[in-house]
Design a protein around this motif. Structure first.
Motif: not given
Length: 108
Positions: A54, A86-92, A94-95, A100
């Protein structure tokens, strides 16, 4: 012993001052620990790695750590933990502004 060797790699990485190499060495330790079914310790090493990644702003490598985290949670039967990864990966994704499809291509 793989764990001893991976910890030696971490020592060398820390001594070099290269934070990316240190992050990769931590991931290696996590993989070895996971292979030994020392899951909590592996997750701790993954988190240490992700902090460094990070700081470096390396989204792709952060996603790789989340994939490793996901695999560990699944291996433990922790579906909530796997979903959180998985949710944290998607957040990354999107950020970073990735669609997709772009995320999928970049991570292959």
């Amino acid at each position: 012993d793989a764990l001893v060797t991976s910890k030696e790699a971490l020592e060398a990485a820390v001594a070099s001052g290269d934070k990316m190499v240190e992050a990769w060495a931590l991931q290696l330790i996590a993989e070895v620990l996971a292979g030994e079914e020392r899951f909590e310790e592996a997750l701790t090493e993954i988190e240490k790695s992700r902090v460094l990644l990070k700081e470096a702003g390396d989204v792709r490598e952060q996603v790789n750590t989340l994939q490793l985290e996901f695999n560990i949670h699944r291996q433990r039967g922790n579906e909530q933990g796997a979903l959180a990864s998985c949710n944290e990966r998607r957040t990354l994704f999107e950020a970073a502004g990735w669609t997709d499809e772009e995320a999928e291509e970049l991570l292959l």
